[in-house]
Design a protein around this motif. Structure first.
Motif, mmCIF file in Angstrom:
data_model
loop_
_atom_site.group_PDB
_atom_site.id
_atom_site.type_symbol
_atom_site.label_atom_id
_atom_site.label_comp_id
_atom_site.label_asym_id
_atom_site.label_seq_id
_atom_site.Cartn_x
_atom_site.Cartn_y
_atom_site.Cartn_z
ATOM 1 N N VAL A 65 1.006 -1.320 0.087
ATOM 2 C CA VAL A 65 -0.021 -0.024 -0.093
ATOM 3 C C VAL A 65 0.790 1.247 0.016
ATOM 4 C CG1 VAL A 65 -1.861 1.052 1.312
ATOM 5 C CG2 VAL A 65 -1.888 -1.115 1.181
ATOM 6 N N ASP A 66 0.648 2.239 -0.824
ATOM 7 C CA ASP A 66 1.219 3.611 -0.908
ATOM 8 C C ASP A 66 0.882 4.249 -0.025
ATOM 9 O OD1 ASP A 66 2.311 5.982 -1.591
ATOM 10 O OD2 ASP A 66 2.261 5.680 -3.716
ATOM 11 N N LEU A 67 1.402 4.348 1.203
ATOM 12 C CA LEU A 67 0.882 5.103 2.341
ATOM 13 C C LEU A 67 0.922 6.642 2.208
ATOM 14 C CD1 LEU A 67 2.662 3.265 5.516
ATOM 15 C CD2 LEU A 67 0.414 2.932 4.299
ATOM 16 N N ALA A 68 1.721 7.076 1.346
ATOM 17 C CA ALA A 68 1.849 8.567 1.157
ATOM 18 C C ALA A 68 0.623 9.021 0.150
ATOM 19 C CB ALA A 68 3.144 8.918 0.389
ATOM 20 N N ALA A 114 -2.205 7.025 0.106
ATOM 21 C CA ALA A 114 -3.380 7.271 1.115
ATOM 22 C C ALA A 114 -3.552 8.118 2.098
ATOM 23 C CB ALA A 114 -3.300 5.857 1.921
ATOM 24 N N LYS A 115 -2.439 8.816 2.517
ATOM 25 C CA LYS A 115 -2.622 9.961 3.394
ATOM 26 C C LYS A 115 -3.094 11.285 2.492
ATOM 27 C CE LYS A 115 0.311 12.697 6.617
ATOM 28 N NZ LYS A 115 1.681 13.124 7.150
ATOM 29 N N ALA A 116 -2.446 11.377 1.361
ATOM 30 C CA ALA A 116 -2.924 12.542 0.405
ATOM 31 C C ALA A 116 -4.470 12.367 0.039
ATOM 32 C CB ALA A 116 -2.220 12.783 -0.874
ATOM 33 N N ARG A 117 -4.825 11.467 0.032
ATOM 34 C CA ARG A 117 -6.314 11.071 -0.541
ATOM 35 C C ARG A 117 -7.341 11.163 0.935
ATOM 36 N NH1 ARG A 117 -6.309 9.178 -5.917
ATOM 37 N NH2 ARG A 117 -4.551 10.143 -6.906
ATOM 38 N N GLY A 118 -6.820 11.313 1.973
ATOM 39 C CA GLY A 118 -7.559 10.999 3.008
ATOM 40 C C GLY A 118 -8.203 9.590 3.207
ATOM 41 N N ILE A 119 -7.367 8.601 2.969
ATOM 42 C CA ILE A 119 -7.908 7.332 3.013
ATOM 43 C C ILE A 119 -7.106 6.499 4.045
ATOM 44 C CG2 ILE A 119 -7.982 4.778 1.802
ATOM 45 C CD1 ILE A 119 -7.676 6.629 -0.910
ATOM 46 N N ALA A 120 -8.072 5.916 5.043
ATOM 47 C CA ALA A 120 -7.502 5.299 6.133
ATOM 48 C C ALA A 120 -6.954 3.908 5.652
ATOM 49 C CB ALA A 120 -8.527 5.150 7.325
ATOM 50 N N VAL A 121 -5.974 3.492 6.574
ATOM 51 C CA VAL A 121 -5.345 2.053 6.210
ATOM 52 C C VAL A 121 -5.310 1.389 7.663
ATOM 53 C CG1 VAL A 121 -3.450 0.889 5.529
ATOM 54 C CG2 VAL A 121 -4.009 3.025 4.443
ATOM 55 N N THR A 122 -5.658 0.160 7.499
ATOM 56 C CA THR A 122 -5.749 -0.579 8.729
ATOM 57 C C THR A 122 -5.114 -1.734 8.356
ATOM 58 O OG1 THR A 122 -8.040 -1.902 8.134
ATOM 59 C CG2 THR A 122 -7.885 0.337 9.523
ATOM 60 N N HIS A 123 -4.767 -2.762 9.242
ATOM 61 C CA HIS A 123 -4.082 -4.129 9.246
ATOM 62 C C HIS A 123 -4.444 -4.934 10.434
ATOM 63 C CE1 HIS A 123 -0.343 -3.762 11.673
ATOM 64 N NE2 HIS A 123 -1.047 -2.732 12.073
ATOM 65 N N ALA A 124 -3.925 -6.209 10.044
ATOM 66 C CA ALA A 124 -4.279 -7.174 11.249
ATOM 67 C C ALA A 124 -3.385 -7.194 12.605
ATOM 68 C CB ALA A 124 -4.101 -8.537 10.731
ATOM 69 N N GLY A 125 -2.899 -6.059 12.803
ATOM 70 C CA GLY A 125 -1.918 -5.934 14.019
ATOM 71 C C GLY A 125 -1.010 -6.952 14.253
ATOM 72 N N ASP A 126 -0.948 -7.626 15.567
ATOM 73 C CA ASP A 126 -0.175 -8.595 15.603
ATOM 74 C C ASP A 126 -0.645 -10.096 15.849
ATOM 75 O OD1 ASP A 126 -1.496 -8.496 18.025
ATOM 76 O OD2 ASP A 126 0.208 -7.943 19.388
ATOM 77 N N ALA A 127 -1.947 -10.282 14.989
ATOM 78 C CA ALA A 127 -2.686 -11.333 15.026
ATOM 79 C C ALA A 127 -1.764 -12.749 14.833
ATOM 80 C CB ALA A 127 -3.872 -11.063 13.995
ATOM 81 N N ASN A 128 -0.965 -12.619 14.249
ATOM 82 C CA ASN A 128 -0.203 -13.905 13.568
ATOM 83 C C ASN A 128 1.293 -14.024 14.460
ATOM 84 O OD1 ASN A 128 1.242 -12.496 11.902
ATOM 85 N ND2 ASN A 128 0.555 -13.287 10.223
ATOM 86 N N ALA A 129 1.668 -12.757 15.005
ATOM 87 C CA ALA A 129 2.766 -12.741 15.520
ATOM 88 C C ALA A 129 3.405 -14.071 16.186
ATOM 89 C CB ALA A 129 3.258 -11.637 16.287
ATOM 90 N N GLN A 130 2.755 -14.631 17.234
ATOM 91 C CA GLN A 130 3.141 -15.620 18.111
ATOM 92 C C GLN A 130 3.390 -16.832 16.958
ATOM 93 O OE1 GLN A 130 3.822 -15.645 21.290
ATOM 94 N NE2 GLN A 130 3.331 -13.324 21.169
ATOM 95 N N ASP A 131 2.581 -17.051 16.127
ATOM 96 C CA ASP A 131 2.801 -18.407 15.131
ATOM 97 C C ASP A 131 3.783 -18.047 14.091
ATOM 98 O OD1 ASP A 131 0.399 -19.948 16.184
ATOM 99 O OD2 ASP A 131 -0.985 -18.377 14.901
ATOM 100 N N VAL A 132 3.967 -16.984 13.848
ATOM 101 C CA VAL A 132 5.235 -16.488 12.890
ATOM 102 C C VAL A 132 6.662 -16.912 13.946
ATOM 103 C CG1 VAL A 132 6.530 -14.894 11.490
ATOM 104 C CG2 VAL A 132 3.861 -14.948 11.677
ATOM 105 N N PRO A 134 -4.947 0.587 13.236
ATOM 106 C CA PRO A 134 -4.798 1.603 12.019
ATOM 107 C C PRO A 134 -3.420 1.588 11.906
ATOM 108 C CG PRO A 134 -4.823 2.958 14.185
ATOM 109 C CD PRO A 134 -5.228 1.566 14.683
ATOM 110 N N VAL A 135 -2.770 1.744 10.796
ATOM 111 C CA VAL A 135 -1.609 2.035 10.162
ATOM 112 C C VAL A 135 -1.432 3.694 10.270
ATOM 113 C CG1 VAL A 135 0.075 2.053 8.247
ATOM 114 C CG2 VAL A 135 -1.512 -0.060 8.675
ATOM 115 N N ARG A 136 -0.331 3.987 10.817
ATOM 116 C CA ARG A 136 0.113 5.370 10.973
ATOM 117 C C ARG A 136 0.420 6.020 9.731
ATOM 118 N NH1 ARG A 136 3.520 5.380 16.761
ATOM 119 N NH2 ARG A 136 1.743 4.685 17.965
ATOM 120 N N LEU A 137 -0.228 7.080 9.060
ATOM 121 C CA LEU A 137 0.097 7.554 7.978
ATOM 122 C C LEU A 137 1.014 8.854 8.079
ATOM 123 C CD1 LEU A 137 -3.303 7.002 6.183
ATOM 124 C CD2 LEU A 137 -1.451 5.666 6.072
#
Length: 313
Positions: A80-83, A85-103, A310-313
């Motif tokens: 995702v092009d975060l710059a 997204a920020k310029a267009r005012g589009i929020a971005v989210t992700h799954a956080g640390d949902a799979n960190a322990q398994d990875v 959220p992903v910090r933009l």
């Protein structure tokens, strides 16, 4: 969410996300990118559901003037092009640390599989090469020097496991984290030079593409093991194969590739390597948590509430 005509319209990006369609359709209208929606449909899209390792083209974003959310089902969001997204005012989210322990479990598994010759031993036995006269010696995990690149949720989870296994842990990342109990080295090359095992667990973006270069592999050396559970683009794969073939790097255990899926012919004659097909975080439990996080982010966004991850933009 009100009447169906008022429901948000979601665009699901990749066929691998197709199992999400029934879940998403309970509260949203849903279309699939692989079914080639027309311009009129795209113009009505409110949110995109995306697998973050794939590039989200600017032209697709341009075709969706109503787009207000890019919801990555995955933990990673490097496609995702975060710059933009920020310029267009589009929020971005992700799954956080949902799979960190398994990875982290998978990373430790790769280390053990390679260092204790588990995969090689299986092939050796099946080929009828096991004899009474000779027994292969492997290397202990206890006392091994583990260097971790990137101390986010996955890096910390691996460090905790490694410490319980009596390994010596150190790390490097672009920003110091004084609260961590493990020492940070001055540079990536210094970390490689002092490690028996070098784990790549860093978040990927264009600034660190190919950061594991031939120079880093040479610093790790002919007795060193490179493990990658982050993103394939972080490792110069051509240099990796050359270093393994020449013996300048002792071994590699790899779960991620560039590109994916990798061409199996590329690895046929590469020695001292254990490969898995990007399955580090692909457990039933982790995928369930990722789906829950996706729904939570969608619900919060369309309700005008704070986003859970959220992903910090």
């Amino acid at each position: 969410m009100g009447d169906k005509v008022d429901r948000p319209l979601l665009l699901v990006g990749q066929p691998l996300l197709a199992p999400l369609l029934p879940l998403l359709a309970s509260d949203h209208d849903v279309i699939a990118l692989w079914e080639e929606p027309d311009a009129t449909q795209l113009a009505r899209v409110d949110a995109v559901i995306w697998a973050g390792e794939f590039a989200l083209d600017r032209s697709l974003i341009d075709a969706m003037p109503r787009l207000s959310l890019i919801a990555c089902f995955t933990v990673g969001y490097d496609g995702v092009d975060l710059a933009l997204a920020k310029a267009r005012g589009i929020a971005v989210t992700h799954a956080g640390d949902a799979n960190a322990q398994d990875v982290a479990d998978h990373a430790i598994g790769l280390m053990i599989a390679h260092r204790r010759w588990i995969v090689g031993g299986d092939r050796h036995l099946r080929a009828g090469l096991w004899t009474i006269e000779a027994k292969t010696r492997t290397r202990s995990m206890g006392g091994a020097r583990l260097g971790i690149i990137g101390m986010g949720s996955i890096g910390i989870a691996v460090a905790e496991r490694a410490q319980a296994m009596r390994m010596q842990v150190s790390w490097w990342g672009p920003r110091d984290k004084p609260a961590l109990p493990w020492p940070r080295t001055d540079s990536l090359e210094a970390l490689a030079r002092q490690s028996d095992i070098l784990l790549v667990a860093a978040r990927a973006d264009e600034s660190n593409r190919g950061m594991i270069s031939r120079a880093i592999m040479d610093a790790l050396g002919p007795d060193g093991l490179l493990v990658n559970v982050a993103r394939g683009q972080l490792v110069d794969e051509t240099a990796l194969i050359a270093a393994l073939k020449s013996g300048d790097l002792g071994g590699a255990a790899i779960d991620v590739f560039d590109p994916e899926p990798t061409d199996p012919a590329r690895w046929v004659d590469v020695p001292n390597v254990v490969l898995t097909p990007h399955t580090g975080g692909a457990t039933h439990e982790a995928v369930g948590r990722m789906a829950q996080m996706l729904i939570a982010n969608l619900s919060a966004h369309f309700a005008g509430e704070s986003l859970p991850s959220p992903v910090r933009l």
